[in-house]
Design a protein around this motif. Structure first.
Motif, short mmCIF file in Angstrom:
data_model
loop_
_atom_site.label_atom_id
_atom_site.label_comp_id
_atom_site.label_asym_id
_atom_site.label_seq_id
_atom_site.Cartn_x
_atom_site.Cartn_y
_atom_site.Cartn_z
N MET A 82 0.84 -1.19 0.00
CA MET A 82 0.00 0.00 0.00
C MET A 82 0.88 1.25 0.00
O MET A 82 1.77 1.38 0.86
N ASN A 83 0.64 2.12 -0.95
CA ASN A 83 1.38 3.37 -1.06
C ASN A 83 0.45 4.56 -0.88
O ASN A 83 -0.77 4.43 -0.94
N SER A 84 1.04 5.71 -0.66
CA SER A 84 0.27 6.96 -0.51
C SER A 84 -0.87 6.79 0.48
O SER A 84 -2.02 7.17 0.20
N LEU A 85 -0.55 6.23 1.61
CA LEU A 85 -1.58 5.96 2.61
C LEU A 85 -2.17 7.25 3.15
O LEU A 85 -1.47 8.26 3.31
N ALA A 86 -3.46 7.18 3.43
CA ALA A 86 -4.19 8.34 3.96
C ALA A 86 -4.97 7.90 5.20
O ALA A 86 -5.12 6.69 5.45
N ALA A 87 -5.47 8.87 5.92
CA ALA A 87 -6.18 8.56 7.16
C ALA A 87 -7.34 7.60 6.93
O ALA A 87 -7.63 6.75 7.79
N GLU A 88 -7.98 7.71 5.79
CA GLU A 88 -9.13 6.84 5.51
C GLU A 88 -8.74 5.39 5.26
O GLU A 88 -9.61 4.53 5.11
N ASP A 89 -7.44 5.13 5.18
CA ASP A 89 -6.99 3.74 5.05
C ASP A 89 -6.83 3.07 6.42
O ASP A 89 -6.55 1.88 6.49
N THR A 90 -7.00 3.83 7.46
CA THR A 90 -6.91 3.27 8.81
C THR A 90 -8.02 2.26 9.02
O THR A 90 -9.20 2.56 8.83
N ALA A 91 -7.62 1.05 9.37
CA ALA A 91 -8.59 -0.03 9.54
C ALA A 91 -7.86 -1.28 10.03
O ALA A 91 -6.63 -1.33 10.03
N VAL A 92 -8.65 -2.26 10.40
CA VAL A 92 -8.11 -3.60 10.61
C VAL A 92 -8.17 -4.32 9.28
O VAL A 92 -9.23 -4.37 8.65
N TYR A 93 -7.06 -4.84 8.86
CA TYR A 93 -6.98 -5.53 7.58
C TYR A 93 -6.99 -7.04 7.82
O TYR A 93 -6.20 -7.56 8.61
N TYR A 94 -7.91 -7.70 7.13
CA TYR A 94 -8.09 -9.14 7.28
C TYR A 94 -7.71 -9.87 6.00
O TYR A 94 -8.10 -9.46 4.90
N CYS A 95 -6.99 -10.94 6.19
CA CYS A 95 -6.69 -11.83 5.07
C CYS A 95 -7.84 -12.81 4.90
O CYS A 95 -8.41 -13.30 5.90
N ASN A 96 -8.17 -13.08 3.66
CA ASN A 96 -9.26 -14.01 3.35
C ASN A 96 -8.81 -15.04 2.34
O ASN A 96 -8.03 -14.74 1.43
N ALA A 97 -9.28 -16.25 2.52
CA ALA A 97 -9.08 -17.30 1.53
C ALA A 97 -10.42 -17.97 1.29
O ALA A 97 -11.20 -18.18 2.23
N ARG A 98 -10.68 -18.28 0.05
CA ARG A 98 -11.93 -18.97 -0.31
C ARG A 98 -11.57 -20.25 -1.03
O ARG A 98 -10.76 -20.24 -1.97
N ASP A 99 -12.19 -21.36 -0.61
CA ASP A 99 -11.82 -22.62 -1.25
C ASP A 99 -12.81 -22.99 -2.35
O ASP A 99 -13.75 -22.24 -2.64
N TYR A 100 -12.61 -24.17 -2.95
CA TYR A 100 -13.42 -24.57 -4.11
C TYR A 100 -14.89 -24.79 -3.74
O TYR A 100 -15.75 -24.85 -4.62
N ARG A 101 -15.18 -24.89 -2.42
CA ARG A 101 -16.58 -25.05 -1.97
C ARG A 101 -17.19 -23.70 -1.61
O ARG A 101 -18.29 -23.64 -1.07
N ASN A 102 -16.47 -22.62 -1.91
CA ASN A 102 -16.88 -21.27 -1.55
C ASN A 102 -16.93 -21.04 -0.05
O ASN A 102 -17.68 -20.18 0.42
N LEU A 103 -16.14 -21.78 0.68
CA LEU A 103 -16.01 -21.54 2.12
C LEU A 103 -14.94 -20.48 2.34
O LEU A 103 -13.87 -20.53 1.72
N ASP A 104 -15.25 -19.55 3.22
CA ASP A 104 -14.33 -18.47 3.52
C ASP A 104 -13.56 -18.74 4.80
O ASP A 104 -14.12 -19.21 5.79
#
Length: 116
Positions: A82-104
């Motif tokens: 992430m470049n040129s970060l701004a105040a509105e980018d403040t957040a908790v960032y979550y990693c997600n993976a989805r499998d072939y059954r559409n399970l998250d």
């Protein structure tokens, strides 16, 4: 599938940060990986995602041009630069993976705070 994020922290406005997410477990089932974020009082939203088979990427309009998602195939790790970060980018960032059954699957999240 287990996901572990790292790389969050405090950064000044205009600065850069790289988040990492390492996947383990049944990684061969994963079809898509990505990053979401949730700011205080707001809903969780997609930041960027990547199809693990085609490497096709998707970005939220709010981050296009400032954010790059990439992957280390050998380590089953994805990154979010992430470049040129701004105040509105403040957040908790979550990693997600989805499998072939559409399970998250979700990581526990990593906090990014952008100071102005």
């Amino acid at each position: 599938v287990q996901l572990v994020e790292s790389g969050g922290g405090l950064v000044q406005a205009g600065g850069s940060l790289r988040l990492s997410c390492a996947a383990s477990g049944s990684t061969s089932y994963i079809m898509n990986m990505g990053w979401y974020r949730q700011a205080p009082g707001k809903q969780r939203e997609l930041v960027a995602s990547m199809c693990t088979t085609t490497s096709a990427t998707q970005y939220a309009d709010s981050v296009k041009g400032r954010v790059t998602i990439s992957r280390d195939y050998a380590l089953y790790t994805i990154y979010l630069r992430m470049n040129s970060l701004a105040a509105e980018d403040t957040a908790v960032y979550y990693c997600n993976a989805r499998d072939y059954r559409n399970l998250d699957y979700w990581g526990k999240g990593t906090l990014v705070t952008v100071s102005s």
